[in-house]
Design an enzyme around this catalytic site. Structure first.
Site, mmCIF file in Angstrom:
data_model
loop_
_atom_site.group_PDB
_atom_site.id
_atom_site.type_symbol
_atom_site.label_atom_id
_atom_site.label_comp_id
_atom_site.label_asym_id
_atom_site.label_seq_id
_atom_site.Cartn_x
_atom_site.Cartn_y
_atom_site.Cartn_z
ATOM 1 N N SER A 9 45.771 29.751 49.787
ATOM 2 C CA SER A 9 46.536 30.689 48.959
ATOM 3 C C SER A 9 46.999 29.996 47.682
ATOM 4 C CB SER A 9 47.755 31.191 49.733
ATOM 5 O OG SER A 9 48.621 31.866 48.847
ATOM 6 N N HIS A 32 42.589 32.960 48.591
ATOM 7 C CA HIS A 32 43.597 34.004 48.828
ATOM 8 C C HIS A 32 44.487 34.127 47.599
ATOM 9 C CE1 HIS A 32 46.066 36.550 51.455
ATOM 10 N NE2 HIS A 32 47.134 35.968 50.919
ATOM 11 N N ASP A 34 47.654 36.082 45.991
ATOM 12 C CA ASP A 34 48.856 36.862 46.299
ATOM 13 C C ASP A 34 49.401 37.542 45.057
ATOM 14 O OD1 ASP A 34 49.371 36.365 49.107
ATOM 15 O OD2 ASP A 34 49.741 34.281 48.547
ATOM 16 N N HIS A 65 45.462 39.880 48.030
ATOM 17 C CA HIS A 65 46.530 40.397 48.886
ATOM 18 C C HIS A 65 47.549 41.094 48.002
ATOM 19 C CE1 HIS A 65 50.000 39.214 51.871
ATOM 20 N NE2 HIS A 65 49.826 40.519 51.792
ATOM 21 N N MET A 136 51.129 39.503 58.792
ATOM 22 C CA MET A 136 52.063 38.593 58.106
ATOM 23 C C MET A 136 52.845 37.830 59.167
ATOM 24 S SD MET A 136 51.405 38.866 54.963
ATOM 25 C CE MET A 136 52.630 37.648 54.475
ATOM 26 N N ASP A 174 48.762 35.257 57.881
ATOM 27 C CA ASP A 174 49.226 34.770 56.587
ATOM 28 C C ASP A 174 50.672 34.299 56.690
ATOM 29 O OD1 ASP A 174 49.681 34.249 53.929
ATOM 30 O OD2 ASP A 174 49.346 36.308 53.231
HETATM 31 C C1 DX5 Z 1 53.472 35.140 51.254
HETATM 32 C C2 DX5 Z 1 52.018 35.046 50.904
HETATM 33 C C3 DX5 Z 1 51.275 33.932 51.535
HETATM 34 C C4 DX5 Z 1 51.758 32.562 51.185
HETATM 35 C C5 DX5 Z 1 51.476 31.644 52.346
HETATM 36 O O1 DX5 Z 1 53.963 36.355 50.800
HETATM 37 O O2 DX5 Z 1 51.358 36.245 51.271
HETATM 38 O O3 DX5 Z 1 49.891 34.051 51.297
HETATM 39 O O4 DX5 Z 1 51.146 32.045 50.036
HETATM 40 O O5 DX5 Z 1 52.050 30.397 52.076
HETATM 41 P P1 DX5 Z 1 52.274 29.288 53.187
HETATM 42 O O6 DX5 Z 1 50.956 28.954 53.785
HETATM 43 O O7 DX5 Z 1 52.905 28.189 52.423
HETATM 44 O O8 DX5 Z 1 53.211 29.882 54.235
HETATM 45 ZN ZN ZN Z 2 49.190 36.342 51.153
#
Ligand code: DX5
Ligand code: ZN
Length: 219
Positions: A9, A32, A34, A65, A136, A174
């Site tokens: 991400s 990914h 966001d 996403h 999530m 995620d």
């Molecule tokens: C949160 C995002 C995630 C985030 C995950 O809203 O959707 O994709 O970047 O980050 P980590 O892996 O650091 O929890």
């Molecule tokens: Zn995400």
């Protein structure tokens, strides 16, 4: 290691060196991306022009996403910007069925995501229709949070529901994925893992991608 994918991400990347950081993880299965609008979540990240720009410099598959309200207004723009998968939140759409149809009509893979406080059963009607269900495992909006243990029973229930329908919808997770917990999550039936901090904050991001895969399928 065919049936496992890692999706770094970019929320955890250094935006000042975004392309450098993306190039470092081209061994991964997806990138990914966001997108946050400050309405559905209490944060704002980046949007369409950034995706258009990075699209020019990498062939990675873009897993977009959308943490935004009214996603139906924007899916075409995100498709045109170069997304390969477009995932929206079940909480943000009045008519997920037609939104999934809209994404597929644009020639893209479709995903639906579900917030930790939303009953997991809310996404069951879309099993077999969407390519990806994104569970999530942290509260959406920020990277670097810890995996919510309450996710375990949600992933297991979703796995069971998909298997009962004999569907090929992939469970993605995620948030808070680490080398320590990825095997546990894999064993419950998730197959696509979004990982921000555990990849981009590692000294060797490409190595972290391989290590996550190795840990997931280790015995
Ligand atoms: C949160 C995002 C995630 C985030 C995950 O809203 O959707 O994709 O970047 O980050 P980590 O892996 O650091 O929890
Ligand atoms: Zn995400």
């Amino acid at each position: 290691m065919k049936d496992i994918g890692i999706a770094p991400s970019i929320l955890a990347a250094d935006f000042g060196y975004l392309m450098r950081d993306i190039k470092a993880v081209e061994n991964a299965d997806y990138l990914h991306i966001d997108v946050m609008d400050g309405h559905y979540v209490n944060n704002i990240s980046f949007g369409i022009p950034v995706i258009q720009s990075i699209r020019k410099y990498t062939d990675m598959k873009f897993f977009t996403h959308l943490m935004i309200t009214e996603p139906e207004k924007y899916v075409k723009a995100f498709a045109d910007a170069g997304s390969d998968n477009i995932t929206f939140h079940v909480e943000c759409s009045d008519d997920p069925d037609s939104l999934i149809d809209q994404i597929k009509a644009l020639g893209k893979s479709a995903g639906i995501s579900v917030h930790p406080d939303t009953p997991i059963e809310k996404v069951f009607p879309y099993i077999g229709k969407v390519d990806i269900i994104l569970v999530m495992t942290v509260y959406p909006g920020f990277g670097g949070q810890g995996y919510l243990d309450s996710s375990d029973e949600r992933i297991s229930a979703l796995r069971k529901a998909i298997d009962e329908k004999n569907a090929d919808t992939v469970i993605a997770v995620d948030g808070g994925v680490t080398e320590e917990n990825i095997k546990h999550i894999y064993d419950m039936g998730a197959r696509l893992f979004v990982a921000g901090s555990s990849v981009f904050h590692a000294a060797d991001p490409a190595g972290a991608v391989e290590e996550l895969k190795r840990c997931a399928v280790s015995s």
